[in-house]
Design an enzyme around this catalytic site. Structure first.
Site, mmCIF file in Angstrom:
data_model
loop_
_atom_site.group_PDB
_atom_site.id
_atom_site.type_symbol
_atom_site.label_atom_id
_atom_site.label_comp_id
_atom_site.label_asym_id
_atom_site.label_seq_id
_atom_site.Cartn_x
_atom_site.Cartn_y
_atom_site.Cartn_z
ATOM 1 N N LYS A 169 0.812 -1.217 0.000
ATOM 2 C CA LYS A 169 0.000 0.000 0.000
ATOM 3 C C LYS A 169 0.848 1.269 0.000
ATOM 4 C CE LYS A 169 -4.220 -1.927 2.001
ATOM 5 N NZ LYS A 169 -3.844 -3.313 1.820
ATOM 6 N N GLU A 211 -2.789 7.507 6.982
ATOM 7 C CA GLU A 211 -3.292 8.517 6.070
ATOM 8 C C GLU A 211 -4.553 9.151 6.637
ATOM 9 O OE1 GLU A 211 -3.749 6.237 2.528
ATOM 10 O OE2 GLU A 211 -5.731 5.476 3.083
ATOM 11 N N ASN A 259 -14.403 -2.513 8.921
ATOM 12 C CA ASN A 259 -13.721 -2.261 7.646
ATOM 13 C C ASN A 259 -13.804 -3.434 6.683
ATOM 14 O OD1 ASN A 259 -12.719 0.408 8.383
ATOM 15 N ND2 ASN A 259 -11.340 -0.677 9.759
ATOM 16 N N GLU A 297 -9.563 0.512 -5.746
ATOM 17 C CA GLU A 297 -10.552 0.985 -4.785
ATOM 18 C C GLU A 297 -10.383 2.482 -4.530
ATOM 19 O OE1 GLU A 297 -10.643 -1.397 -1.275
ATOM 20 O OE2 GLU A 297 -11.083 -3.238 -2.372
ATOM 21 N N GLU A 310 -6.547 1.814 -2.602
ATOM 22 C CA GLU A 310 -5.583 0.727 -2.778
ATOM 23 C C GLU A 310 -5.947 -0.039 -4.037
ATOM 24 O OE1 GLU A 310 -6.098 -1.566 0.771
ATOM 25 O OE2 GLU A 310 -7.743 -2.739 -0.047
ATOM 26 N N ASN A 333 -6.239 -4.035 -5.277
ATOM 27 C CA ASN A 333 -6.196 -5.454 -4.945
ATOM 28 C C ASN A 333 -5.811 -6.225 -6.195
ATOM 29 O OD1 ASN A 333 -6.959 -5.438 -2.159
ATOM 30 N ND2 ASN A 333 -9.004 -4.851 -2.819
#
Length: 713
Positions: free
Chosen positions: A145, A229, A264, A304, A317, A319
């Site tokens: 990431k 972040e 999440n 995403e 991010e 995937n």
């Protein structure tokens, strides 16, 4: 190596063999045999497409999965170790041995486990085995990431303000949070699936969250690096699916909205999103393609984004694998994403390379059905004693169940508690919602606690229907946890009249249809949630059978009159039609306010248990005289657990923060339990002095085991 016959239960209604993307589009040669380095529903999903393409399949399994459905469905199966994932599904040596023994030419990793492990791809490359996914360099770049955010910036993709480097420790995280501005998100650099993620609004929460997130990241991914972040308030989680081949062709597919989340982790997804307009959709798609092209990406992947109220979007991010929620994209586009991945890995082009041919067909919704307590999101383990999946309803294939279980399957503490991905499709969003509600009502699961009550409540809510959703939806709508459907005047009347009719039919069945009268009167006590507590809502129902004789098998019609005690709701008179087959749990109701499905689950000493609008209700069904006498009975005293810290689930103790004699404040951390790869902090129920500690790090506990005792007040 084992071969297993496919065993099906008489209770299992399955739609797994149905096609959601038309006939197989591949006529060219790809692979003769592939190995699936995964388990459960995703292994079954890959097997389904491989069979359509004429490819033999190889499963790998742990000791806990030896009798699982995916093992039975594969052409070959190889044991790779004991139940813990580190010794089985993350055991590269054992999986490479299975590849060699089986002669598999390629490996599909599914999602999770080794699906985003670039070292695994390197070892496959060295062995001359194709990886059905992106190249090692693209995976390494985008799977990290921290690195992916740097690459995204260079590719011109909108990014969230934050720190681009590696966070050294908790104090460094506090410094970054102060600089970026609260609230912040701490998340695992190598992670996904909601694991290793924490939101922090204070320095204290950063320190505590950093420890928990890094420990979870190490446990789940073998990498404890954390990035920090800025956390976007009231965001929507919207993602773009891309597919790419090794010939430079990259397509973006219409978005999926994944805003309904707990811890999440996504719970309900839909495609497309109600929030995007065509212009924003196109911009997001083009940025996703630019990012993929920047790293030479091939195969399926998902970019995403977080999207705010003004449709500003920020890269979250990428995937580098097949996403859990891919079925809804397949529903609205007609692409078989697993087929596209296999084509790409074999060197073929995508089935279409023309972006203009990608269209949106209708609307699709996915509900993730978990074996978990829907109030606190704690996993549940056990054996599925009864299991029936919903079937298509209005049109062929409008219901899709991606699962890897059968009746009798075991839900284990070692793996993710997801039972099934239940997806529905319709020409409009309203149609897809209606089909989802019907499918959830037609889904029977017994033996474990499950989250269907929560899913049903969310999907039927007015805010969901109108598209008013953010990632805080569950927290906002259920601030004290979801405790079940709260009866309204309409639903209370539906439940009361339906229960009275069920009791009448039950009594007729017990006497082989000999009933002394076509009329009956019952007093029903319905559980009702009020001020965080459950009390009994009392309803008196008088019903009359509309025909001369009662039907023991099939449909009966009644005229019903209902009065609620204390005038809580207005009295009503309605017509009711009840269709209930002998030995079946599903009861189809036609009521003046609409049609619904109720599940008759179990008889109880004073009534029965039903599932109504997703929620289980234990209903007392009494004769008027029984109710009069019941008022004189003394209520049972409740057990006082205020001085105990109980294990909420089976799991392993990660840490214990207290010892006998310690003084703790209410809410202070006392221990951490890990179950199904998630760490759960247990806190003191009140202030007091620790009397005894019954666990230690590394020990295992069952649900409701006493872990810590406090002194009497």
């Amino acid at each position: 190596m084992h071969r297993f016959p496919l065993i099906r239960s008489r209770w299992l209604h399955t739609t797994r063999s149905a096609q959601y993307f038309g006939p197989c589009k591949t006529t060219e040669k790809t692979f003769d045999k592939i190995l699936i380095a995964n388990r459960g529903e995703i292994a079954c999903r890959v097997i389904r497409t491989a069979k359509r393409m004429g490819i033999k399949t190889v499963a790998v399994y742990s000791d806990a999965d030896a009798n699982s459905l995916f093992v039975q469905q594969a052409d070959e199966a190889y044991r790779v170790g004991p139940a813990p994932t580190s010794q089985s599904y993350l055991n590269m040596d054992a999986i490479l041995d299975a590849i060699k023994a089986s002669g598999a030419q390629a490996v599909h990793p599914g999602y999770g486990f080794l699906s985003e492990n670039s070292e695994f791809v390197k070892r496959l490359d060295a062995a001359g085995v194709a990886f059905i996914g992106p190249k090692e360099y693209a995976m390494a770049a985008m799977g990290d990431k921290i690195q992916s955010k740097i690459i995204a910036k260079k590719a011109g993709v909108n990014t969230i303000p934050g720190y681009d480097g590696v966070v050294r420790d908790a104090e460094h995280a506090v410094e970054i949070a102060t600089d970026v501005g609260y609230p912040v998100m701490l998340k695992a650099s190598a992670g996904g699936g909601g694991k290793g993620m924490r939101i922090a609004r204070t320095a204290h929460e950063v320190r505590e969250g950093f420890k928990l997130a890094s420990d979870e990241a190490q446990s789940s991914f073998g990498d404890n690096r954390i990035l920090v972040e800025r956390f976007i308030e009231e965001p929507r989680h919207i993602e773009i699916q891309i597919i790419a081949d090794n010939n430079g062709n990259i397509l973006w597919l219409p978005e999926r909205e994944c805003s309904i989340q707990r811890r999440n982790q996504k719970v309900i997804e839909e495609a497309p999103s109600t929030h995007l307009d065509p212009q924003t959709r196109r911009k997001m798609g083009e940025q996703a393609v630019a990012l993929a092209r920047n790293v030479g990406y091939n195969s399926a992947g998902t970019v995403e984004f977080l999207v705010d109220k003004q449709r500003n979007f920020y890269f979250l991010e990428m995937n580098t694998r097949l996403q859990v929620e891919h079925p809804i994209t397949e529903y609205i586009t007609g692409f078989d994403l697993v087929e596209e991945m296999i084509r790409s890995a074999s060197g073929l082009e995508l089935t279409t390379t023309d972006q203009s041919k990608v269209e949106i067909n209708g609307w699709a919704i996915e509900s993730r059905v978990y074996a978990e307590d829907p109030e606190k999101y704690l996993p549940s383990i056990g054996t599925l004693s009864k299991y029936m999946e919903p079937r298509s309803w209005r049109t062929e294939n409008d219901v899709r169940c991606d699962s890897g279980i059968n009746e009798g399957s075991e839900i284990s503490m070692y793996y993710d508690p997801m039972i099934c991905k239940l997806s529905t499709h319709g020409p409009t969003r309203a149609d897809a919602i209606a089909t989802m509600n019907h499918a959830l009502d037609q889904y029977l699961i017994k033996g474990v606690t499950h989250n269907i009550p929560l899913l049903r409540d969310v999907v039927s809510s007015s805010d969901f229907a109108s598209g008013r959703i953010t990632t805080a939806f569950l927290a906002d709508h259920y601030p004290n946890g979801f405790k079940g459907h709260k009866l309204t005047s309409e639903t209370a009347e539906q439940l009361a009249t339906t229960s009275a009719a069920l009791q009448f039919i039950r009594q007729a069945r017990e006497s082989y249809s000999h009933v002394s009268s076509r009329s009956a009167e019952y007093v029903l006590l319905l559980p009702q949630l009020q001020d965080g507590h459950v009390h009994k809502l009392e309803a008196r129902v008088s019903l009359t059978l509309d025909s001369e004789t009662v039907s023991l098998q099939g449909t009966n019609s009644f005229t019903v009159a209902t009065e609620f005690a204390d005038g809580e709701y207005a009295p009503t008179t309605n017509k009711l039609q009840v269709a209930w087959d002998v030995d079946m749990p599903f009861v189809e109701i036609k009521h003046s306010s609409g049609d619904l499905t109720v599940q008759f689950l179990d008889p109880l000493p004073l009534g029965f248990r039903v599932q109504f609008l997703g929620t289980k209700f234990d209903i007392d069904v009494l004769l008027p005289r029984q109710r009069e006498l019941m008022r004189f009975m003394k209520e049972r005293e409740q057990l006082d657990t205020s001085k105990l810290v109980l294990s909420p689930m089976p799991g392993t103790i990660v840490s214990v923060a207290v010892k006998p004699g310690d003084v703790v404040a209410e809410g202070a951390q006392v221990a951490v339990v890990e179950a199904m790869k998630m760490q759960n902090v247990l806190r003191a129920p009140r202030a007091g002095t620790v009397k005894a500690v019954h666990v230690q790090p590394g020990s295992t506990v069952s649900g409701d085991d006493i872990m810590v005792e406090l002194e009497d007040e």
